[in-house]
Design an enzyme around this catalytic site. Structure first.
Site, PDB file in Angstrom:
ATOM      1  N   VAL A 163       0.753  -1.582   0.252  1.00 45.04           N
ATOM      2  CA  VAL A 163      -0.310   0.339   0.254  1.00 45.04           C
ATOM      3  C   VAL A 163       1.078   1.228   0.009  1.00 45.04           C
ATOM      4  CG1 VAL A 163      -1.928  -0.890   1.345  1.00 45.04           C
ATOM      5  CG2 VAL A 163       0.061  -0.216   2.762  1.00 45.04           C
ATOM      6  N   TYR A 164       2.004   1.039   0.316  1.00 49.60           N
ATOM      7  CA  TYR A 164       2.703   2.308   0.086  1.00 49.60           C
ATOM      8  C   TYR A 164       2.916   3.230  -1.436  1.00 49.60           C
ATOM      9  CZ  TYR A 164       4.873   1.475   4.605  1.00 49.60           C
ATOM     10  OH  TYR A 164       5.179   1.076   5.907  1.00 49.60           O
TER      11      TYR A 164
END
Length: 341
Positions: free
Chosen positions: A52-53
């Site tokens: 999700v970064y």
């Protein structure tokens, strides 16, 4: 750079880990690659990312850096995470076998590797039995797609349950916990640190500088401004700044960190990082930087050893408020027992 074993395993990692949450968002690829180069030059070998970064861009940036130099992959330990949504479907999140299978395959593609060294559950999933998640971890280890399993943002009972079930069922063990841990956030000491010590689980602290607070960049009763995470988003900035600013403990801690830093001729960041790196069960402290200059300052903490007096001052002034029971004096007395004589 100091080196330590990754939890109860024999894999050796640097006591500082390069976090990549800024990659693809606050740090463009060129800056991110420069950070990776500098980190390795200084002896770092542990890199942490997550799907999700920057919605996968962080993993892609790390993957392109790995691919740019033959043999680079063998010299580093790569960690990533899965759990949060990367799509809009009802099953595009969680710690289910289905979601983690897809998430891991996608992470491997973005990183351009056949296996990651450490795959972590990014947070507890109340909808999925932990037995299902542990089964996925074990299968992934046996398939050669991950080498070790870890978790992040678990509570004490959740971590203990996962560790015990894995051991009793002969599954791949939980070897690391990634929690928030710093001089302003020490609540993991209430139970999680003890669980990690008993289960040989290594702690990988995130936000060791408390979102910039422990760098000394914020002032009492002055709203954050300028090139800081809180200053660049006034709404979020005040929401995060207000409660911490209102606590007298915050300013006592910052004053103590500043006093130690000035006495040593180092930055406040280095003092805060050195303190958390020396805490029980800590394996590697996750550094998060926007620029190479910020990273350089953080890396200098690897050579800083606080004295007993300095450590005592910081530990005392930052002690979490525990009340009387079950973590305060009454609870401690209830559980105490010593040998006679």
């Amino acid at each position: 750079m100091e080196y330590r074993t990754l939890g109860g395993t024999g894999t050796v990692v640097s006591a500082q880990c390069l976090g990549t949450m800024t990659f693809g968002n606050e740090s463009a690829q060129e800056v991110a690659h420069a950070q990776l180069d500098r980190f390795v030059e200084r002896g770092g070998n542990f890199i942490d990312t997550a799907d999700v970064y920057s919605r996968g861009r962080s993993e892609e940036i790390v993957g392109r850096w790995l691919a740019a130099s033959p043999g680079r992959r063998d010299g580093v330990v790569i960690a990533t995470k899965g759990r949060f949504p990367m799509g809009d479907g009802p099953n595009d999140a969680g710690l289910t076998r289905a979601h983690l299978t897809r998430a891991l395959e996608a992470s491997l593609r973005r990183l351009g590797v056949e296996a990651v060294d450490l795959y972590q559950a990014h947070a507890w999933d109340p909808l999925t039995p932990i037995e299902e998640t542990l089964g996925f971890f074990d299968d992934a280890v046996r398939a050669g797609k991950i080498r070790y399993a870890g978790v992040s943002n678990f509570l004490g009972w959740q971590l203990q349950k996962a560790a015990l079930l894995a051991r009793l069922r002969g599954l791949a063990p939980i070897v690391t916990l990634q929690p928030q841990y710093n001089l302003l956030a020490r609540d993991i000491e209430l139970e999680l640190v003890d669980v990690c010590g008993h289960e040989r689980i290594g702690i990988l602290p995130w936000s060791p500088l408390a979102g910039g607070w422990l760098t000394g960049k914020y002032a009492r009763d002055a709203a954050p401004t300028g090139a800081t995470r809180l200053g660049e988003d006034p709404g979020r900035g005040m929401e995060a700044y207000g409660p911490r600013n209102a606590q007298e403990r915050t300013w006592r801690v910052l004053d103590a960190v500043r006093r130690v830093a000035e006495g040593r001729g180092v930055s406040m960041s280095q003092v805060a990082l050195a303190w958390v790196a020396a805490r029980p069960a800590v394996t590697s402290v996750i550094l998060g930087a926007r620029t190479v200059e910020q990273l350089d300052d953080n890396l200098a903490a690897a050579d800083l050893r606080l004295s007993g007096e300095e450590t005592g001052l910081l530990t005392e002034v930052s002690a979490p408020v525990m009340g009387d029971y079950p973590y305060g004096p009454l609870g401690v007395d209830q559980r105490a027992r010593t040998l006679p004589g």
